[in-house]
Design a protein around this motif. Structure first.
Motif, mmCIF file in Angstrom:
data_model
loop_
_atom_site.group_PDB
_atom_site.id
_atom_site.type_symbol
_atom_site.label_atom_id
_atom_site.label_comp_id
_atom_site.label_asym_id
_atom_site.label_seq_id
_atom_site.Cartn_x
_atom_site.Cartn_y
_atom_site.Cartn_z
ATOM 1 N N HIS A 124 0.862 -1.179 0.000
ATOM 2 C CA HIS A 124 0.000 0.000 0.000
ATOM 3 C C HIS A 124 0.899 1.230 0.000
ATOM 4 C CE1 HIS A 124 -2.987 2.937 1.369
ATOM 5 N NE2 HIS A 124 -3.882 2.096 0.907
ATOM 6 N N PRO A 125 0.545 2.274 -0.777
ATOM 7 C CA PRO A 125 1.432 3.448 -0.843
ATOM 8 C C PRO A 125 1.499 4.266 0.447
ATOM 9 C CG PRO A 125 -0.570 3.811 -2.124
ATOM 10 C CD PRO A 125 -0.598 2.380 -1.670
ATOM 11 N N ARG A 126 0.447 4.246 1.255
ATOM 12 C CA ARG A 126 0.443 5.055 2.485
ATOM 13 C C ARG A 126 -0.201 4.294 3.641
ATOM 14 N NH1 ARG A 126 -2.623 9.798 2.265
ATOM 15 N NH2 ARG A 126 -1.477 10.479 4.071
ATOM 16 N N PRO A 127 0.447 3.248 4.143
ATOM 17 C CA PRO A 127 -0.137 2.534 5.283
ATOM 18 C C PRO A 127 -0.137 3.425 6.526
ATOM 19 C CG PRO A 127 2.083 1.777 4.886
ATOM 20 C CD PRO A 127 1.744 2.722 3.765
ATOM 21 N N ILE A 128 -0.998 3.112 7.454
ATOM 22 C CA ILE A 128 -1.099 3.901 8.683
ATOM 23 C C ILE A 128 0.043 3.557 9.643
ATOM 24 C CG2 ILE A 128 -2.494 4.288 10.747
ATOM 25 C CD1 ILE A 128 -4.957 3.989 8.961
ATOM 26 N N VAL A 129 0.336 2.267 9.794
ATOM 27 C CA VAL A 129 1.390 1.836 10.708
ATOM 28 C C VAL A 129 2.706 1.757 9.928
ATOM 29 C CG1 VAL A 129 2.198 0.033 12.267
ATOM 30 C CG2 VAL A 129 -0.253 0.543 12.127
ATOM 31 N N LEU A 130 3.663 2.555 10.367
ATOM 32 C CA LEU A 130 4.957 2.655 9.690
ATOM 33 C C LEU A 130 6.076 2.174 10.590
ATOM 34 C CD1 LEU A 130 4.390 6.277 8.384
ATOM 35 C CD2 LEU A 130 4.155 4.180 7.057
ATOM 36 N N HIS A 131 7.147 1.682 9.956
ATOM 37 C CA HIS A 131 8.339 1.331 10.720
ATOM 38 C C HIS A 131 9.095 2.610 11.058
ATOM 39 C CE1 HIS A 131 12.120 -0.384 12.014
ATOM 40 N NE2 HIS A 131 12.730 0.412 11.150
ATOM 41 N N ALA A 132 9.578 2.690 12.273
ATOM 42 C CA ALA A 132 10.470 3.772 12.682
ATOM 43 C C ALA A 132 11.435 3.186 13.699
ATOM 44 C CB ALA A 132 9.693 4.938 13.284
#
Length: 180
Positions: A124-132
């Motif tokens: 998905h181009p803009r998932p809500i949960v991101l790795h940081a």
């Protein structure tokens, strides 16, 4: 922010009673502004939340692993944040996302919906949960807040005119809305 936190946490405690009290870390300074060591947490829209851990493993800032994480309750929390609040983004380490994804798929969650929520599969181009980096020990959540965001946009213009900051603007992205 507080209402959204309470809503999501209460949902977990109602649907899966017996969990330990959830640790809440940094929110923001009382009147806003820099909250060391964060680059965020300046407008009241951000919160650091502990994970739900297995019995005897709960400890603030403990690394979440397969051996320590209560995957069931943590997934319930993430799901409640995504479906029951006006969330903008969530930071969770990719190793924890993998654990959550496996559990969610076993629970019958729609894989396409999970792709829009979790970054881990990259579909998905803009998932809500991101790795940081640094989010293996806690979840960082940022909610939408039209008032704070509007104030920030107005202040940006004033500060740019005063040459206190660069006069560039980042285009505003539309809110992400996902079905429950």
């Amino acid at each position: 922010t507080i209402a959204y936190l309470v809503r999501a946490i209460d949902r977990v405690h109602t649907d899966a009673p017996g969990a330990h009290p959830l640790s809440i870390g940094d929110l923001s300074r009382e009147h806003g502004g820099r909250l060391w060591p964060h680059k965020s947490h300046q407008s009241g829209r951000d919160a650091d939340i502990g994970y739900f851990y297995l019995p005897g493993k709960a400890e603030w800032y403990r690394r979440a692993t397969k051996a320590t994480l209560d995957v069931v309750r943590t997934w319930m929390l993430v799901r409640a944040i995504v479906t029951d609040t006006d969330v903008e983004m969530v930071f969770i380490d990719r190793r924890v996302q993998r654990l959550l994804l496996r559990h969610a798929l076993r629970q019958g969650e729609d894989p396409a919906w999970l792709d829009a929520v979790l970054q881990i599969r990259g579909r998905h181009p803009r998932p809500i949960v991101l790795h940081a980096p640094g989010h293996r020990s806690h979840i960082h959540v940022r909610w939408y807040n039209p008032r704070a965001q509007g104030l920030g946009a107005r202040l940006h213009t004033v500060m740019a005119k005063a040459l206190a900051i660069a006069p560039t603007r980042v285009p505003e992205l539309p809110p992400r809305r996902l079905p429950p």
